[in-house]
Design an enzyme around this catalytic site. Structure first.
Site, PDB file in Angstrom:
ATOM      1  CB  SER A 124      -0.899  -0.012   1.244  1.00 49.58           C
ATOM      2  OG  SER A 124      -1.502   1.248   1.450  1.00 49.58           O
ATOM      3  CE1 TYR A 149      -4.159  -2.339   5.097  1.00 46.48           C
ATOM      4  CE2 TYR A 149      -3.626  -0.050   4.610  1.00 46.48           C
ATOM      5  CZ  TYR A 149      -3.874  -1.333   4.181  1.00 46.48           C
ATOM      6  OH  TYR A 149      -3.830  -1.627   2.841  1.00 46.48           O
ATOM      7  CE  LYS A 153      -1.545  -4.222   3.210  1.00 46.35           C
ATOM      8  NZ  LYS A 153      -1.801  -5.505   2.512  1.00 46.35           N
TER       9      LYS A 153
END
Length: 341
Positions: A124, A149, A153
């Site tokens: 991302s 989040y 990643k």
């Protein structure tokens, strides 16, 4: 190749399944359907004309993941499975770290045991963090995302890099993508968020179809052309084709682990996207500008030069294409995927 797509019933995963089949690959899906519905599989089979084998379980289950590799002949993995809402990750950090990391650990262990060496990872643009200069470039190495989040990643990218460098023959593409929107042009598959949408495009679509009263635009005083935040919106079919391009170029990458930005390279403001959606719908839609949302950046977009030069990939679909395809999906499926068909 025979490709295992983890999270293959989800939004990006389902579109990638179609792109893989169109490119001549065989596909196997694993998905626990925690954020998707089984009915998407029948639609994938109808659109692709092929049977899509599905294994329904949580990928963090090490034994089941290993058993899957034992019964299926797998040449490569595209790994989407995981939790993905930034705001929710702030409220439930442990869930995000456990799910997003443990699923990768289980996959890597099964790949090692069964000598599967090719992996494309769904990363991302959130890995770049607020200190990265715009446009984002892959060489920026001070990855410091501002949410659990995003940090999951970043951690996954580091794990994949370390494991790959320690595993002879393994090759991994890290795909950092920006703001996927749109739907398959058939209108049969698209984005179906559970509960209140976290992202802009599905929220606009639900306003247009009558499920939401109006769009709230968070912030109208940013230092941008119209005062609203700018993002790099990318058609989900362009994104799906980017995964196929990365898969097919794994063996030719100059490094065994390589990051690629997938984006258009252009910033589009919230109001610009909103007006494009009004054009797709053919009428004005209600909205209001409210205060800024904590943590939102004024503007960012991709430098996607590396993906073009090395993968031969470029985003080709326009903002109007993204909105027209989203509206076709939402108007044909006003409540999203049904529970059964």
């Amino acid at each position: 190749m025979r490709v295992l797509v983890s999270g293959g019933a989800g939004y990006i995963g389902s579109h990638t399944v179609l792109a893989l089949v169109e490119a001549g690959h065989d596909v196997v899906v694993v998905d626990d359907f925690s954020n998707s519905k089984p009915t998407v599989i029948a639609r994938l089979e109808s659109l692709s004309g092929v049977h899509v084998p599905v294994h329904a379980f949580d990928l963090t289950d090490v034994d089941k993941t290993n058993a899957l590799f034992a019964v299926e002949e797998i040449d490569a993995v595209i790994h989407f499975a995981g939790l993905k809402a930034v705001g929710e990750s702030v409220r439930r950090p442990l869930d995000y770290y456990r799910t997003n990391l443990d699923s990768t650990f289980a996959l890597l262990e099964a790949m090692r045991r069964h000598d599967v060496t090719r992996l494309v990872f769904s990363s991302s643009a959130t890995v770049y963090g607020e200190r990265a200069p715009v446009p984002y470039i892959e060489e920026f190495d001070q990855l410091a995302s501002s949410s659990p989040y995003g940090r999951s990643k970043v951690m996954n990218e580091q794990v994949l890099t370390d494991v790959t460098l320690a595993t002879p023959g393994q090759r991994v593409a890290l795909l950092r993508y920006f703001n996927p929107v749109g739907a398959h042009p058939s209108g049969r598959i698209g984005e179906d968020p559970q509960g209140i949408p976290n992202n802009l495009m599905p929220f606009i679509a639900q306003v247009a179809v009558g499920r939401r009263e109006r769009l709230q635009v968070f912030g109208g005083d940013y230092p941008t052309a119209d005062g609203t935040a700018e993002r790099d919106y990318l058609h989900v079919m362009d994104l799906a084709e980017g995964h196929v391009a990365a898969l097919e170029h794994l063996d030719a990458m100059p490094e065994r682990v390589r990051a690629f930005n997938l984006g258009t390279g252009t910033g589009t403001s919230v109001l610009q996207l909103f007006r494009a959606f009004e054009r797709a719908v053919g009428r004005e839609l209600p909205y209001e500008i409210v205060g800024r949302r904590a943590g939102d950046l004024p503007a960012f977009w991709a430098d996607a030069t590396r993906a073009h030069e090395e993968l031969g990939w470029r985003a080709t679909r326009t903002i109007d294409d993204m909105c027209a395809d989203t509206w076709r999906w939402q108007s044909q499926n006003p409540e999203g995927y049904p529970d059964g068909e």
